[in-house]
Scaffold this motif. Structure first.
Motif, PDB file in Angstrom:
ATOM      1  N   LEU A 109     142.501 -52.248-140.912  1.00 62.48           N
ATOM      2  CA  LEU A 109     141.246 -51.510-141.003  1.00 62.48           C
ATOM      3  C   LEU A 109     141.367 -50.036-140.632  1.00 62.48           C
ATOM      4  O   LEU A 109     140.691 -49.185-141.218  1.00 62.48           O
ATOM      5  CB  LEU A 109     140.172 -52.184-140.153  1.00 62.48           C
ATOM      6  CG  LEU A 109     140.412 -52.235-138.637  1.00 62.48           C
ATOM      7  CD1 LEU A 109     139.632 -51.158-137.923  1.00 62.48           C
ATOM      8  CD2 LEU A 109     140.024 -53.607-138.110  1.00 62.48           C
ATOM      9  N   PHE A 110     142.212 -49.671-139.664  1.00 64.37           N
ATOM     10  CA  PHE A 110     142.332 -48.269-139.261  1.00 64.37           C
ATOM     11  C   PHE A 110     142.852 -47.414-140.410  1.00 64.37           C
ATOM     12  O   PHE A 110     142.251 -46.393-140.779  1.00 64.37           O
ATOM     13  CB  PHE A 110     143.251 -48.142-138.051  1.00 64.37           C
ATOM     14  CG  PHE A 110     143.578 -46.721-137.672  1.00 64.37           C
ATOM     15  CD1 PHE A 110     142.584 -45.856-137.246  1.00 64.37           C
ATOM     16  CD2 PHE A 110     144.879 -46.250-137.744  1.00 64.37           C
ATOM     17  CE1 PHE A 110     142.880 -44.539-136.902  1.00 64.37           C
ATOM     18  CE2 PHE A 110     145.181 -44.945-137.397  1.00 64.37           C
ATOM     19  CZ  PHE A 110     144.183 -44.090-136.979  1.00 64.37           C
ATOM     20  N   PRO A 143     136.081 -57.248-137.110  1.00 64.26           N
ATOM     21  CA  PRO A 143     137.404 -56.904-136.595  1.00 64.26           C
ATOM     22  C   PRO A 143     137.375 -55.519-135.943  1.00 64.26           C
ATOM     23  O   PRO A 143     136.784 -54.580-136.488  1.00 64.26           O
ATOM     24  CB  PRO A 143     138.290 -56.898-137.848  1.00 64.26           C
ATOM     25  CG  PRO A 143     137.492 -57.618-138.900  1.00 64.26           C
ATOM     26  CD  PRO A 143     136.061 -57.325-138.585  1.00 64.26           C
ATOM     27  N   ILE A 144     138.006 -55.408-134.791  1.00 66.49           N
ATOM     28  CA  ILE A 144     138.034 -54.152-134.042  1.00 66.49           C
ATOM     29  C   ILE A 144     139.469 -53.934-133.566  1.00 66.49           C
ATOM     30  O   ILE A 144     140.057 -54.808-132.928  1.00 66.49           O
ATOM     31  CB  ILE A 144     137.082 -54.208-132.830  1.00 66.49           C
ATOM     32  CG1 ILE A 144     135.659 -54.533-133.293  1.00 66.49           C
ATOM     33  CG2 ILE A 144     137.100 -52.904-132.049  1.00 66.49           C
ATOM     34  CD1 ILE A 144     134.768 -55.070-132.193  1.00 66.49           C
ATOM     35  N   GLU A 145     140.035 -52.768-133.878  1.00 67.78           N
ATOM     36  CA  GLU A 145     141.406 -52.475-133.461  1.00 67.78           C
ATOM     37  C   GLU A 145     141.378 -51.793-132.103  1.00 67.78           C
ATOM     38  O   GLU A 145     140.682 -50.793-131.913  1.00 67.78           O
ATOM     39  CB  GLU A 145     142.109 -51.605-134.500  1.00 67.78           C
ATOM     40  CG  GLU A 145     143.592 -51.464-134.234  1.00 67.78           C
ATOM     41  CD  GLU A 145     144.379 -50.976-135.437  1.00 67.78           C
ATOM     42  OE1 GLU A 145     145.593 -50.732-135.275  1.00 67.78           O
ATOM     43  OE2 GLU A 145     143.804 -50.845-136.540  1.00 67.78           O
ATOM     44  N   VAL A 146     142.139 -52.347-131.159  1.00 71.44           N
ATOM     45  CA  VAL A 146     142.069 -51.863-129.774  1.00 71.44           C
ATOM     46  C   VAL A 146     143.461 -51.686-129.187  1.00 71.44           C
ATOM     47  O   VAL A 146     144.415 -52.372-129.572  1.00 71.44           O
ATOM     48  CB  VAL A 146     141.252 -52.825-128.880  1.00 71.44           C
ATOM     49  CG1 VAL A 146     139.889 -53.114-129.480  1.00 71.44           C
ATOM     50  CG2 VAL A 146     142.001 -54.123-128.635  1.00 71.44           C
ATOM     51  N   ALA A 147     143.578 -50.756-128.241  1.00 72.27           N
ATOM     52  CA  ALA A 147     144.816 -50.608-127.480  1.00 72.27           C
ATOM     53  C   ALA A 147     145.038 -51.866-126.650  1.00 72.27           C
ATOM     54  O   ALA A 147     144.108 -52.354-125.999  1.00 72.27           O
ATOM     55  CB  ALA A 147     144.730 -49.383-126.581  1.00 72.27           C
ATOM     56  N   PRO A 148     146.241 -52.425-126.663  1.00 74.77           N
ATOM     57  CA  PRO A 148     146.483 -53.677-125.926  1.00 74.77           C
ATOM     58  C   PRO A 148     146.063 -53.629-124.467  1.00 74.77           C
ATOM     59  O   PRO A 148     145.478 -54.585-123.953  1.00 74.77           O
ATOM     60  CB  PRO A 148     147.998 -53.871-126.075  1.00 74.77           C
ATOM     61  CG  PRO A 148     148.317 -53.242-127.391  1.00 74.77           C
ATOM     62  CD  PRO A 148     147.417 -52.032-127.471  1.00 74.77           C
ATOM     63  N   GLY A 225     132.331 -48.100-131.372  1.00 76.73           N
ATOM     64  CA  GLY A 225     133.291 -47.002-131.411  1.00 76.73           C
ATOM     65  C   GLY A 225     133.329 -46.175-130.142  1.00 76.73           C
ATOM     66  O   GLY A 225     134.330 -45.501-129.857  1.00 76.73           O
ATOM     67  N   LEU A 226     132.262 -46.205-129.363  1.00 71.04           N
ATOM     68  CA  LEU A 226     132.205 -45.446-128.115  1.00 71.04           C
ATOM     69  C   LEU A 226     132.928 -46.126-126.963  1.00 71.04           C
ATOM     70  O   LEU A 226     133.142 -45.511-125.911  1.00 71.04           O
ATOM     71  CB  LEU A 226     130.740 -45.214-127.715  1.00 71.04           C
ATOM     72  CG  LEU A 226     129.939 -44.254-128.612  1.00 71.04           C
ATOM     73  CD1 LEU A 226     128.468 -44.270-128.210  1.00 71.04           C
ATOM     74  CD2 LEU A 226     130.505 -42.843-128.524  1.00 71.04           C
ATOM     75  N   VAL A 230     138.924 -48.523-127.992  1.00 64.00           N
ATOM     76  CA  VAL A 230     138.730 -48.900-129.393  1.00 64.00           C
ATOM     77  C   VAL A 230     139.304 -47.811-130.289  1.00 64.00           C
ATOM     78  O   VAL A 230     138.917 -46.639-130.182  1.00 64.00           O
ATOM     79  CB  VAL A 230     137.237 -49.116-129.713  1.00 64.00           C
ATOM     80  CG1 VAL A 230     137.014 -49.224-131.226  1.00 64.00           C
ATOM     81  CG2 VAL A 230     136.725 -50.373-129.020  1.00 64.00           C
ATOM     82  N   LEU A 231     140.218 -48.179-131.157  1.00 68.09           N
ATOM     83  CA  LEU A 231     140.765 -47.237-132.127  1.00 68.09           C
ATOM     84  C   LEU A 231     139.853 -47.123-133.343  1.00 68.09           C
ATOM     85  O   LEU A 231     139.522 -46.026-133.779  1.00 68.09           O
ATOM     86  CB  LEU A 231     142.163 -47.680-132.573  1.00 68.09           C
ATOM     87  CG  LEU A 231     142.816 -46.833-133.669  1.00 68.09           C
ATOM     88  CD1 LEU A 231     143.041 -45.397-133.195  1.00 68.09           C
ATOM     89  CD2 LEU A 231     144.146 -47.457-134.107  1.00 68.09           C
ATOM     90  N   GLU A 232     139.431 -48.267-133.887  1.00 67.20           N
ATOM     91  CA  GLU A 232     138.549 -48.239-135.056  1.00 67.20           C
ATOM     92  C   GLU A 232     137.795 -49.556-135.179  1.00 67.20           C
ATOM     93  O   GLU A 232     138.221 -50.587-134.664  1.00 67.20           O
ATOM     94  CB  GLU A 232     139.352 -47.962-136.326  1.00 67.20           C
ATOM     95  CG  GLU A 232     138.513 -47.564-137.526  1.00 67.20           C
ATOM     96  CD  GLU A 232     137.513 -46.460-137.207  1.00 67.20           C
ATOM     97  OE1 GLU A 232     136.333 -46.800-136.997  1.00 67.20           O
ATOM     98  OE2 GLU A 232     137.908 -45.283-137.147  1.00 67.20           O
ATOM     99  N   VAL A 233     136.645 -49.481-135.849  1.00 73.24           N
ATOM    100  CA  VAL A 233     135.740 -50.615-136.033  1.00 73.24           C
ATOM    101  C   VAL A 233     135.746 -51.018-137.505  1.00 73.24           C
ATOM    102  O   VAL A 233     135.675 -50.147-138.386  1.00 73.24           O
ATOM    103  CB  VAL A 233     134.308 -50.246-135.603  1.00 73.24           C
ATOM    104  CG1 VAL A 233     133.383 -51.452-135.695  1.00 73.24           C
ATOM    105  CG2 VAL A 233     134.302 -49.659-134.204  1.00 73.24           C
ATOM    106  N   GLY A 234     135.798 -52.315-137.776  1.00 75.88           N
ATOM    107  CA  GLY A 234     135.865 -52.801-139.141  1.00 75.88           C
ATOM    108  C   GLY A 234     134.545 -52.851-139.877  1.00 75.88           C
ATOM    109  O   GLY A 234     134.343 -53.706-140.749  1.00 75.88           O
ATOM    110  N   LEU A 235     133.633 -51.941-139.555  1.00 77.47           N
ATOM    111  CA  LEU A 235     132.395 -51.764-140.305  1.00 77.47           C
ATOM    112  C   LEU A 235     132.511 -50.466-141.096  1.00 77.47           C
ATOM    113  O   LEU A 235     132.711 -49.395-140.518  1.00 77.47           O
ATOM    114  CB  LEU A 235     131.184 -51.699-139.370  1.00 77.47           C
ATOM    115  CG  LEU A 235     130.838 -52.986-138.631  1.00 77.47           C
ATOM    116  CD1 LEU A 235     129.748 -52.738-137.590  1.00 77.47           C
ATOM    117  CD2 LEU A 235     130.402 -54.084-139.606  1.00 77.47           C
TER     118      LEU A 235
END
Length: 284
Positions: A109-110, A143-148, A225-226, A230-235
């Motif tokens: 997604l990012f 889906p949300i991409e996040v730092a581990p 997103g705030l 969170v790197l990016e949001v799948g919306l």
């Protein structure tokens, strides 16, 4: 038989989308991820007579599809600073009647959002199962991409926003641990109740600010997103590329983006062999 029907629906939607939006004189074209995009690349290959077109993939898988077709890939970060993609083709996990999309089922997604926002227009290709009145009707989560390192903190914040059971996505083999994206990040899948459109809020269905568990698509995307980590949001919502270009022409800010993340059109391959084309209502 059902699988064959779905694949045929994808192929027909891809063929029609390419017929309508592929320009053989293009300079740069974005190529998304997923099974539907294989048919997009096939259709482009059949029509392309210009060896100078460069194709920008959204991840490892889409780059392999481009290379296998004998087309020329270029990495997103190798694009000239002022370059705009003529068009970006990509799929979606679910699309609502306002053309808001959920993407990220394939964990790209990012990069998909980077490519969509760099294009004059993002064209979405999908099969009939993805066509729903509201997001999170059939698709279960965002889906949300996040730092581990931030995963647990992000999950806690998502619960505060009303997600019932957000989870880090695991690999198919449990012993392999959490799935990693091309950025070496985790994916958190966050379920929410079905999301409202801006029209729902305007009609007074709800405030869309999370009160009573009801969120409007763009509002929820901003709130997630705030969250730190969170790197990016799948919306994929908000402006499309045509709207962003018009606002820039009028001297109105588009937050430095060259295009928009919402598609200008979605091509749905239907069960009966037809292709349903939906374009978004006009926005200011």
């Amino acid at each position: 038989m059902a699988d064959h029907s779905i694949e045929e629906a994808k192929r027909k939607a891809a063929t029609r989308a390419v017929e309508d939006h592929f320009d053989p004189s293009a300079t740069y074209i974005g190529i998304g991820s997923g099974t539907t995009i294989v048919y997009v690349v096939e259709a482009i290959k059949e029509r392309s007579t210009n060896p100078n077109i460069r194709f920008v993939p959204t991840g490892y898988q889409s780059r392999q599809v481009i290379v296998k077709a004998g087309l020329t890939p270029i990495a997103f970060d190798s694009l000239p600073e002022d370059a705009v993609l003529d068009v970006a083709f990509d799929g979606a996990d679910e699309v609502d009647e306002d053309l808001n999309c959920i993407k990220g089922g394939g964990a790209c997604l990012f990069q998909e959002k980077l490519v969509a926002e760099r294009a004059r227009k993002f064209v979405c290709v999908a099969d009939y199962r993805k066509d729903q009145p509201r997001l999170l009707t059939n698709w279960p989560s965002i889906p949300i991409e996040v730092a581990p390192i931030s995963a647990h903190t992000v999950i806690h914040s998502l619960r505060q926003l009303g997600s019932a059971n957000p989870r880090v996505r695991e690999n198919l083999l449990p012993k392999a641990g959490p799935l990693k994206t091309d950025q070496d990040f985790f994916i958190v899948d966050a379920p929410f109740p079905a999301l409202l459109t801006t029209a729902d809020v305007a009609a007074g269905a709800a405030a869309g600010d999370g009160t009573g568990g009801s969120w409007e698509v763009e509002r929820l995307s901003r709130e997630i997103g705030l969250i730190t980590g969170v790197l990016e949001v799948g919306l994929f919502c908000g402006l499309d590329g045509v709207q962003a270009e018009r606002l820039r022409g009028e001297g109105r800010s588009t937050a430095g983006k060259l295009g928009g993340q919402r598609p200008v059109a979605v091509y749905f391959g239907m069960q009966d062999g037809s292709v349903k084309v939906r374009t978004a209502p006009a926005r200011g």
